[in-house]
Write a protein that holds these residues in place. Structure first.
Motif, PDB file in Angstrom:
ATOM      1  N   PRO A  59       0.842  -1.210   0.000  1.00  0.00           N
ATOM      2  CA  PRO A  59       0.000   0.000   0.000  1.00  0.00           C
ATOM      3  C   PRO A  59       0.875   1.256   0.000  1.00  0.00           C
ATOM      4  O   PRO A  59       1.995   1.252   0.530  1.00  0.00           O
ATOM      5  N   LYS A  60       0.375   2.330  -0.572  1.00  0.00           N
ATOM      6  CA  LYS A  60       1.177   3.546  -0.743  1.00  0.00           C
ATOM      7  C   LYS A  60       1.701   4.102   0.573  1.00  0.00           C
ATOM      8  O   LYS A  60       2.809   4.615   0.643  1.00  0.00           O
ATOM      9  N   GLN A  61       0.907   4.035   1.632  1.00  0.00           N
ATOM     10  CA  GLN A  61       1.296   4.639   2.903  1.00  0.00           C
ATOM     11  C   GLN A  61       2.031   3.662   3.824  1.00  0.00           C
ATOM     12  O   GLN A  61       2.352   4.021   4.959  1.00  0.00           O
ATOM     13  N   ALA A  62       2.313   2.460   3.361  1.00  0.00           N
ATOM     14  CA  ALA A  62       2.949   1.455   4.214  1.00  0.00           C
ATOM     15  C   ALA A  62       4.422   1.777   4.422  1.00  0.00           C
ATOM     16  O   ALA A  62       5.074   2.412   3.575  1.00  0.00           O
ATOM     17  N   SER A  63       4.955   1.329   5.540  1.00  0.00           N
ATOM     18  CA  SER A  63       6.371   1.528   5.842  1.00  0.00           C
ATOM     19  C   SER A  63       7.198   0.466   5.133  1.00  0.00           C
ATOM     20  O   SER A  63       6.666  -0.493   4.559  1.00  0.00           O
ATOM     21  N   PHE A  64       8.528   0.626   5.198  1.00  0.00           N
ATOM     22  CA  PHE A  64       9.430  -0.328   4.549  1.00  0.00           C
ATOM     23  C   PHE A  64       9.226  -1.734   5.114  1.00  0.00           C
ATOM     24  O   PHE A  64       9.243  -2.726   4.382  1.00  0.00           O
ATOM     25  N   ALA A  65       9.034  -1.809   6.431  1.00  0.00           N
ATOM     26  CA  ALA A  65       8.861  -3.115   7.078  1.00  0.00           C
ATOM     27  C   ALA A  65       7.559  -3.798   6.679  1.00  0.00           C
ATOM     28  O   ALA A  65       7.396  -4.998   6.878  1.00  0.00           O
ATOM     29  N   GLU A  66       6.614  -3.029   6.138  1.00  0.00           N
ATOM     30  CA  GLU A  66       5.307  -3.577   5.768  1.00  0.00           C
ATOM     31  C   GLU A  66       5.199  -3.887   4.279  1.00  0.00           C
ATOM     32  O   GLU A  66       4.116  -4.113   3.765  1.00  0.00           O
ATOM     33  N   ARG A  67       6.328  -3.922   3.603  1.00  0.00           N
ATOM     34  CA  ARG A  67       6.311  -4.218   2.170  1.00  0.00           C
ATOM     35  C   ARG A  67       5.658  -5.564   1.884  1.00  0.00           C
ATOM     36  O   ARG A  67       5.826  -6.521   2.625  1.00  0.00           O
ATOM     37  N   ASN A  68       4.909  -5.604   0.805  1.00  0.00           N
ATOM     38  CA  ASN A  68       4.245  -6.837   0.391  1.00  0.00           C
ATOM     39  C   ASN A  68       4.688  -7.163  -1.031  1.00  0.00           C
ATOM     40  O   ASN A  68       4.087  -6.701  -2.003  1.00  0.00           O
ATOM     41  N   LEU A  69       5.765  -7.940  -1.133  1.00  0.00           N
ATOM     42  CA  LEU A  69       6.313  -8.304  -2.432  1.00  0.00           C
ATOM     43  C   LEU A  69       5.952  -9.750  -2.749  1.00  0.00           C
ATOM     44  O   LEU A  69       6.107 -10.635  -1.896  1.00  0.00           O
ATOM     45  N   ILE A  70       5.475  -9.988  -3.946  1.00  0.00           N
ATOM     46  CA  ILE A  70       5.115 -11.335  -4.375  1.00  0.00           C
ATOM     47  C   ILE A  70       5.988 -11.722  -5.568  1.00  0.00           C
ATOM     48  O   ILE A  70       6.037 -11.004  -6.570  1.00  0.00           O
ATOM     49  N   THR A  71       6.699 -12.822  -5.428  1.00  0.00           N
ATOM     50  CA  THR A  71       7.560 -13.301  -6.505  1.00  0.00           C
ATOM     51  C   THR A  71       6.927 -14.515  -7.166  1.00  0.00           C
ATOM     52  O   THR A  71       6.555 -15.478  -6.484  1.00  0.00           O
ATOM     53  N   ARG A  72       6.787 -14.435  -8.477  1.00  0.00           N
ATOM     54  CA  ARG A  72       6.241 -15.560  -9.239  1.00  0.00           C
ATOM     55  C   ARG A  72       7.226 -15.923 -10.341  1.00  0.00           C
ATOM     56  O   ARG A  72       7.992 -15.096 -10.816  1.00  0.00           O
ATOM     57  N   ARG A  73       7.164 -17.186 -10.738  1.00  0.00           N
ATOM     58  CA  ARG A  73       7.974 -17.604 -11.881  1.00  0.00           C
ATOM     59  C   ARG A  73       7.065 -17.661 -13.097  1.00  0.00           C
ATOM     60  O   ARG A  73       6.109 -18.436 -13.142  1.00  0.00           O
ATOM     61  N   ARG A  74       7.382 -16.811 -14.068  1.00  0.00           N
ATOM     62  CA  ARG A  74       6.551 -16.669 -15.261  1.00  0.00           C
ATOM     63  C   ARG A  74       7.334 -17.041 -16.515  1.00  0.00           C
ATOM     64  O   ARG A  74       8.571 -17.036 -16.522  1.00  0.00           O
ATOM     65  N   LEU A  75       6.617 -17.353 -17.565  1.00  0.00           N
ATOM     66  CA  LEU A  75       7.259 -17.627 -18.846  1.00  0.00           C
ATOM     67  C   LEU A  75       8.043 -16.412 -19.319  1.00  0.00           C
ATOM     68  O   LEU A  75       7.588 -15.275 -19.185  1.00  0.00           O
ATOM     69  N   THR A  76       9.203 -16.639 -19.856  1.00  0.00           N
ATOM     70  CA  THR A  76      10.015 -15.541 -20.378  1.00  0.00           C
ATOM     71  C   THR A  76       9.420 -15.029 -21.691  1.00  0.00           C
ATOM     72  O   THR A  76       8.667 -15.736 -22.376  1.00  0.00           O
ATOM     73  N   THR A  77       9.783 -13.811 -22.026  1.00  0.00           N
ATOM     74  CA  THR A  77       9.323 -13.230 -23.299  1.00  0.00           C
ATOM     75  C   THR A  77       9.797 -14.074 -24.468  1.00  0.00           C
ATOM     76  O   THR A  77       9.066 -14.297 -25.442  1.00  0.00           O
TER      77      THR A  77
END
Length: 217
Positions: A59-77
């Motif tokens: 969320p825009k107002q979240a702090s650094f500690a509240e980061r929500n990063l999602i990593t997915r493995r997707r097909l390459t271009t």
């Protein structure tokens, strides 16, 4: 899932559908090989047709500690351009990929050799073998699975001597992403330690006011 293409018959003006074969998700392809979600993605990543992609859902107002990063493995271009599969989104906006009949045949030809290569690379390091077994046992006992970054962090906590290349083989994350995860962890630890030093320094401060002290003789 059966995919079709639509063309217009120039004579009748009718729309004609033609089958272009069965396209299946990455997980479904893994099921044809008798492996789970993680292992099929490990193999396809090793083959170079999947890559790690990180999405920031913080969320825009979240702090650094509240980061929500999602990593997915997707097909390459490159894989998409080569006709090996497609990158799609569900009706609710969730991303997923499907592998074309051409892609399935392409992976089929390389599957056995790639699986054996991954096993050989890991078994060449006793520490990596122990780490892989321990991580697998830990994952089985969890209610929720760890994403690749979580797995790398677990390995760093419990098997700090495992090389980043082995972490890549164990987790299926690319060596570039493993290095990124290691850097993130190092930065976060450094910032946490700095905050602790400031807190401790503040707590050790004492004020002395002699006028407030009563001495009874």
């Amino acid at each position: 899932m059966e995919y079709t293409s639509e063309t217009i018959d120039s004579t009748t003006g009718e729309v004609v559908q033609a089958s272009i074969g069965s396209w299946i998700t990455v997980t479904e392809y893994g099921e044809t090989k008798g492996v789970g979600r993680k292992q099929v993605r490990d193999v396809l990543s090793r083959l170079g047709i999947l890559q790690d992609e990180t999405e920031d859902h913080t969320p825009k107002q979240a702090s650094f500690a509240e980061r929500n990063l999602i990593t997915r493995r997707r097909l390459t271009t490159k894989a998409v351009r080569s006709g090996l599969g497609k990158r799609l989104f569900s009706v609710v906006g969730h991303p997923f990929d499907v592998i074309s009949p051409k892609g399935q045949a392409w992976v089929d030809q390389r599957w056995a050799d790639t699986v054996q290569t991954i096993k050989t690379d890991i078994t060449s390091s006793p520490v990596a073998v122990a780490a892989q077994v321990a991580l697998g046992e830990f994952m089985v006992g969890r209610r929720l699975s760890l994403d690749p970054e979580g797995q790398v962090r677990w390995l760093l906590d419990h098997f700090p001597d495992v090389a980043q290349a082995d972490m890549s083989r164990i987790t299926g994350a690319s060596t570039r992403m493993v290095s990124h995860y290691v850097g993130n962890r190092t930065d976060q630890i450094s910032k946490a330690q700095a905050r602790m030093r400031v807190t401790l320094k503040g707590r050790l401060r004492m004020s002395y006011e002699p006028d407030m002290v009563d001495i009874i003789c």
